[in-house]
Each structure stands twice: as structure tokens, then as C-alpha cells.
Scaffold this motif. Structure first.
Motif, mmCIF file in Angstrom:
data_model
loop_
_atom_site.group_PDB
_atom_site.id
_atom_site.type_symbol
_atom_site.label_atom_id
_atom_site.label_comp_id
_atom_site.label_asym_id
_atom_site.label_seq_id
_atom_site.Cartn_x
_atom_site.Cartn_y
_atom_site.Cartn_z
ATOM 1 N N UNK A 1 0.824 -1.212 0.000
ATOM 2 C CA UNK A 1 0.000 0.000 0.000
ATOM 3 C C UNK A 1 0.856 1.259 0.000
ATOM 4 N N UNK A 2 1.983 1.219 0.711
ATOM 5 C CA UNK A 2 2.852 2.401 0.727
ATOM 6 C C UNK A 2 3.435 2.667 -0.655
ATOM 7 N N UNK B 1 -13.365 10.896 -4.802
ATOM 8 C CA UNK B 1 -12.099 10.530 -4.174
ATOM 9 C C UNK B 1 -10.971 10.580 -5.187
ATOM 10 N N UNK B 2 -9.811 10.973 -4.738
ATOM 11 C CA UNK B 2 -8.647 11.015 -5.616
ATOM 12 C C UNK B 2 -7.808 9.772 -5.389
ATOM 13 N N UNK B 3 -6.857 9.582 -6.282
ATOM 14 C CA UNK B 3 -6.019 8.401 -6.186
ATOM 15 C C UNK B 3 -5.223 8.416 -4.892
ATOM 16 N N UNK B 4 -5.037 7.248 -4.281
ATOM 17 C CA UNK B 4 -4.175 7.133 -3.121
ATOM 18 C C UNK B 4 -4.896 6.934 -1.816
ATOM 19 N N UNK B 5 -6.218 6.838 -1.806
ATOM 20 C CA UNK B 5 -6.926 6.518 -0.569
ATOM 21 C C UNK B 5 -6.661 5.069 -0.191
ATOM 22 N N UNK B 6 -6.538 4.799 1.091
ATOM 23 C CA UNK B 6 -6.116 3.469 1.532
ATOM 24 C C UNK B 6 -7.145 2.843 2.451
ATOM 25 N N UNK B 7 -7.446 1.601 2.158
ATOM 26 C CA UNK B 7 -8.280 0.830 3.063
ATOM 27 C C UNK B 7 -7.352 -0.094 3.826
ATOM 28 N N UNK B 8 -7.132 0.195 5.095
ATOM 29 C CA UNK B 8 -6.144 -0.570 5.877
ATOM 30 C C UNK B 8 -6.792 -1.492 6.888
#
Length: 607
Positions: A68-69, A590-597
């Protein structure tokens, strides 16, 4: 800012303290990494995860979050490689689904980047993304990430296919004189539109294009089929008066090719037509031409056979028979081909029988049983071939049986000789003994099959018993060979025996790199005071990480979300309701780079 300060506290004297060395769980480590991501510092999160992966290199939760990083900084190749590695070790279906979904997101982002410059590449990448999303949903049917992004990617694929079809249709008009190229382009359009309608059955524009392409393809297939049919007629007619053997063979070959293509093209056109019966007459015409071409090829072979040596005549007759069979298959009503098949089969049966008789008569001059057995085997094959063509000939049946029984006797005799030889070699040459004993068993088995086929039950049972004895003796020789000492073998404890290996780096009990007491990882040694201070900092961080984990769990249970706190809906550039014509896509813009952790925080096994 607070999380950056917390993370910086992990560094002391050029070395990164491993929280796992202080009893941190994977879940707690992931919480800190998530905090770094929330603060907009994926590099710090990456450093933390990389350090922990040195101790747990096969932990899929750590690997997933590391991927994800990479995605956050658009390092998609590294992200894909990391997700693939995580996939090797994952056992949790939920995490497995999210790995597939993230791999789909990577392909979707690549497709978006190629959308304007290379639509074909974009379509291939979105196809790959769609497959990943489907794999994710097979693991976790409720994964919204895969559902939403899969829906938008599917819509994008249909849009690309429609756009590509319109471009190809316009281009196809420029190839009016090259029907082959035009048909290939129309076939591609037809296949792509079929895929589009599978993805979106009610897409009106795709439906209209599908009907248009279907009609154009049927028209062009029919046109090319007519041309091929005319070519086949011309080749066949021009060959009627040709006397040169080589030219006749070439013309027949061209007729076969043209007629075969015309039949296939008419059948393809019929499959697209609402009135396929209109093509039946043309297909039958092509089949008749094909049948006549094969018939002519077979006749020419029969005529040439008379001038050939006796040894080659059977092979030529076999080739002619194949042509007549092909002729009858193309046109089952071709009576001339049917009559020639019967004629050639009788001819071949007689030739096979004569060749077998000659081999049997030649046995008188041979002394060795092995040579006689070889001749008998060949004769047995020829008699079998003759019987296949003429099964009701009683005289031929008697010859075949007599030869087969004689062959079985020879095989029994050669089997006994090989068995005796193998047993004699066993003490000094077990490898040679095995070869002879296995060959003896093979001879006995062949004899058994022949005797059983021709009704000699007692003889068959005796041969079977002999085969079993030879096989058992061969197995015994194998065991003896395995028990024999091999060159270089040494008894336990003698010189040359392997000593126990010294412990390798990384073995249990070794101090982890970066942990207190480690001799590696920094250029200078910290003082005792520094070590105590860093240990206190690590424990403090662990307490804060655990507090963050409890807070996140409480928010999940109650459904409360503080104002301004990022919601982790998806990681990709797409979500439900996405617009492919805008730079920002997704239901919430939403823009690119949102994270579902979420799956990162789930407790994992201690790898």
C-alpha cells in the motif's frame, strides 16, 4: 505532526528500534504504519514495515501494507511485486481478497494511464483488473472495494470496446480490395462486442454495433466464399486435360485448398445469418468439388503404382485409399469413391497376405530363435492388417492363428534363454541380470497375449506364470543392487562422515538486527543510558499504538467517525459511479491514493 514525532523517536544512534523486539504484535505495528499513512507520510510507514519484515519476512499483513505504501507513491511495479509475495503466504480469505483487489487496482490505474495513448493496451490492462476483482469476490463476496471498482472497470471496458469498434469499422472501409484484412478486422470487432455484451447485456450502443458488424461480417464472408468456390471450379476444370503428373498434382492440391476454404467461409456466414438454409446449396457445391479433387488424386496414385517396385506398391495403394476415403467423407453420395475403396481394400489385403506368407516361408533359412521371432512378429502385423480389410476370409484367419501360435512358442523359448542368462549374471553383474530378466518378462507377456487371443488358455496361464517369475527375479536383482555399498560411502563416525553444521546467522537465539544488544545496524555503539532511553520510548510508543488500536476498534463498533478523519473506502482511482471523462472519479470524488487498511489491523499468526 504528532505521528511524525512518534516515529522519529524510534531512531537512535543511526539504528531503527524494532517494536517486535519489545513484544509488539503485528496489529500494533500496523496501527503505527496506518497512522503514518494518515499523516501523509508513506515513506515513514514503509521504513517501519521494512524493518519489521526483516524479522517476519513471510508475514502477509506486513507485506500487504508495504504494498500500500508503494501504491501511495505510485510505484506500481514495486507494489505489484510486494502483493504477489504476500499472496504466497496468505491464509486469511479476507486478506487474500484485498490482495487481489489491490492488484486489480494497479492494473486499472495502468489502464487509465494508457486510455488516450494506447486504447488496446488499456483494454488488456482493464481485462486483467476485472479478473483480479472477480478473484477477490470469490474470496470475499462482500468486499465493496472489489464490487465498486469492478463495476467501474467493467463500464470502462465496454466504453473502450465500443470506441475501438467504431474506429475499426471506419478503417475497414479502406480495405475494400483486401477482403482478408477486412474480415479479420470485422472478426475482431465481433469478438470484442460479444465480450462487451457479456459484461453489459443491455448496453444499447454495443447492441446496435453488434448487429451492424454481424451483417457486415456475413456479407464479406459470403463474398470471399463465392470467390474461393469459383477458384476451385477453375482449378478442377483446367486439370481435366492436363497430362503432366506434377502439374496435375499441384492443380488438385489447389482445388482442395480453395474448396475447403469456401466450405468453411459459407458455414461461418451461415452461422451469422437468420436464414442459414440459404447457404446449404453452396456448401454442398463446395463439398462436391472437394470430393472430385480427392478422387482424382487417388486415381492418379493408382495409375502410377503399376510402374513402381513391388516394395513401394503397398504404400502407394494406402495413400490412394486415404484419398478415396477423403472423397467419400466430403460427399457421401460419391459412388465411384465408394467402389474404389472396396477395390483398393481387397488389393491391399492380398498384398499384406502375400508379404506375410513370404516372411513365413523365409524362416527355414534362419537358425536363431530371436531372428525367427522378429520375422514372425512382422508377419503377425501383416496378417492383422489383411484381416482388418478382409475379416471374413477363413483361410487368412487360419494363417494368422498358425503364425501367432508359432510366434508365442518362439517368445516362450527366447524368454527362457534370457531368464537363464540373467540368473547366471546375478552374482557378478546385477545390472546386466536386471536387463535380461526384464526382457524375459516382456517376451513371456507377449506370448501370453497371443495365446489368450487365440484361445489357448492353458498356454496363456503358463506364460503368465513364467512372466511373473522373471519379474520377481528382476525385482530381487534390483534390491540386491540397492543394498550393495556404493563408491565413496563411509560408515558413521569414520573419516569422511559429515560433521554437524555450525549454527548459521539468523538461527534461534541470535540477536535480531536493530534490537538492543545487536552488533549490526549502526556505525557507533550507544551508551547504556541511550539504550535505556530508547527502550522507554519504544514501550511508550507501544502503549500509544495499543490505544490507537482500541480507539479504532471502538469507532468500528459504534459506527462513529470523527469529523476530518479520513474514511478508507478504496485505494484505487475508481469507485461506484465513476466517470471516465473526469480526472477525479468515484462516488465521493475521491482522488487516487486513498487506503483501506482494515485488514492490516487484523491479528495475524506469529510467523
Amino acid at each position: 505532526m504528532k505521528t511524525k514525532t512518534l516515529f522519529c523517536a524510534l531512531f537512535l544512534s543511526g539504528r531503527l528500534l524494532l517494536l517486535s523486539s519489545y513484544g509488539a504484535t503485528v496489529e500494533e505495528i500496523v496501527v503505527l504504519a496506518e497512522a503514518q499513512m494518515t499523516a501523509g507520510d508513506p515513506e515513514a510507514a514503509r521504513s517501519l514495515l521494512v524493518a519489521e519484515l526483516q524479522q517476519k519476512p513471510e508475514n502477509p499483513y506486513l507485506l500487504y501494507n508495504l504494498g500500500l505504501t508503494y501504491v501511495a507513491e505510485n510505484e506500481l511495479a514495486l507494489a505489484e511485486e510486494t502483493f504477489r509475495k504476500a499472496d504466497l503466504f496468505v491464509t486469511d480469505p479476507e486478506l487474500h481478497a484485498r490482495i487481489f483487489a489491490q492488484q486489480g487496482n494497479i492494473q486499472a490505474k495502468l489502464g487509465r494511464a494508457s486510455y488516450d495513448t494506447d486504447p488496446d493496451m488499456a483494454l488488456q490492462q482493464w481485462r486483467s483488473a476485472h479478473q483480479y476483482y472477480q478473484s477477490a469476490l470469490r474470496k470475499d463476496k462482500s468486499l465493496e472495494l472489489a464490487k465498486d471498482n469492478g463495476n467501474v472497470t467493467r463500464e470502462g471496458m465496454v466504453a473502450l470496446i465500443v470506441k475501438g469498434t467504431e474506429t475499426r469499422l471506419a478503417t475497414a472501409e479502406a480495405f475494400e480490395r483486401n477482403t482478408y484484412v477486412k474480415i479479420d478486422m470485422l472478426r475482431r470487432c465481433y469478438q470484442d462486442l460479444d465480450e462487451a455484451l457479456t459484461l453489459s447485456p443491455k448496453h444499447e450502443q454495443a447492441q446496435n454495433l453488434y448487429k451492424q458488424v454481424e451483417n457486415l461480417l456475413a456479407e464479406n464472408l459470403n463474398s470471399l466464399a463465392e470467390n474461393k468456390l469459383a477458384d476451385a471450379k477453375q482449378y478442377l476444370e483446367s486439370n481435366a486435360e492436363e497430362t503432366n503428373e506434377k502439374k496435375r498434382k499441384q492443380a488438385f492440391g489447389k482445388t482442395v485448398d480453395a474448396a475447403t476454404q469456401s466450405i468453411q467461409l459459407f458455414e461461418d456466414a451461415a452461422s451469422l445469418s437468420t436464414e442459414p438454409e440459404k447457404f446449404e446449396k453452396k456448401i454442398a457445391e463446395g463439398q462436391a468439388l472437394l470430393s472430385q479433387a480427392y478422387l482424382g488424386m487417388g486415381k492418379d496414385k493408382l495409375e502410377s503404382m503399376e510402374a513402381m517396385p513391388e516394395k513401394r506398391q503397398s504404400a502407394i495403394a494406402e495413400a490412394a485409399l486415404e484419398n478415396f476415403q477423403q472423397s467419400l467423407a466430403a460427399d457421401p453420395g460419391n459412388q465411384e469413391a465408394e467402389g474404389l475403396i472396396d477395390e483398393v481394400e481387397q488389393m491391399l489385403a492380398q498384398k499384406y497376405e502375400a508379404e506375410a506368407d513370404a516372411l513365413v516361408q523365409d524362416l527355414e533359412r534362419l537358425n536363431k530363435e530371436t531372428s525367427k521371432a522378429s520375422k514372425r512378429k512382422h508377419a503377425d502385423e501383416l496378417y492383422d492388417q489383411a484381416l482388418a480389410l478382409n475379416p471374413d476370409d477363413e483361410e487368412l484367419q487360419a494363417k494368422d492363428k498358425a503364425n501367432a501360435l508359432a510366434l508365442a512358442g518362439l517368445l516362450n523359448e527366447t524368454g527362457k534363454q534370457k531368464m537363464e542368462k540373467g540368473e547366471a549374471m546375478l552374482p557378478d553383474n546385477p545390472e546386466g541380470a536386471i536387463t535380461n530378466l526384464e526382457a524375459a518378462a516382456s517376451d513371456f507377456n507377449q506370448a501370453m497375449s497371443l495365446l489368450e487371443e487365440h484361445g489357448d488358455e492353458a498356454g496363456s496361464q503358463a506364460a503368465q506364470a513364467a512372466a511373473d517369475d522373471a519379474a520377481a527375479a528382476a525385482d530381487g536383482a534390483v534390491d540386491k543392487l540397492a543394498e550393495a555399498p556404493q563408491p565413496g560411502d563411509s560408515p558413521d563416525g569414520a573419516p569422511g562422515a559429515k560433521a554437524s553444521e555450525a549454527p548459521q546467522p539468523g538461527s534461534p537465539g541470535e540477536t535480531p538486527p536493530g534490537a538492543p544488544g545487536s552488533e549490526t545496524g549502526g556505525s557507533s555503539e550507544p551508551t547504556m543510558g541511550q539504550l535505556q532511553k530508547s527502550s522507554d520510548q519504544a514501550m511508550s510508543l507501544l502503549q500509544q499504538a495499543r490505544a490507537l488500536a482500541q480507539e479504532a476498534a471502538s469507532a468500528t463498533d459504534t459506527g462513529a467517525t470523527e469529523a476530518g478523519t479520513p474514511t478508507y473506502q478504496s485505494i484505487s482511482f475508481v469507485a461506484e459511479g465513476g466517470d471516465f471523462n473526469n480526472d477525479t472519479v468515484g462516488s465521493g470524488g475521491e482522488k487516487e491514493g486513498n487506503f483501506n487498511t482494515q485488514p492490516m489491523k487484523k491479528p495475524a499468526r506469529d510467523w
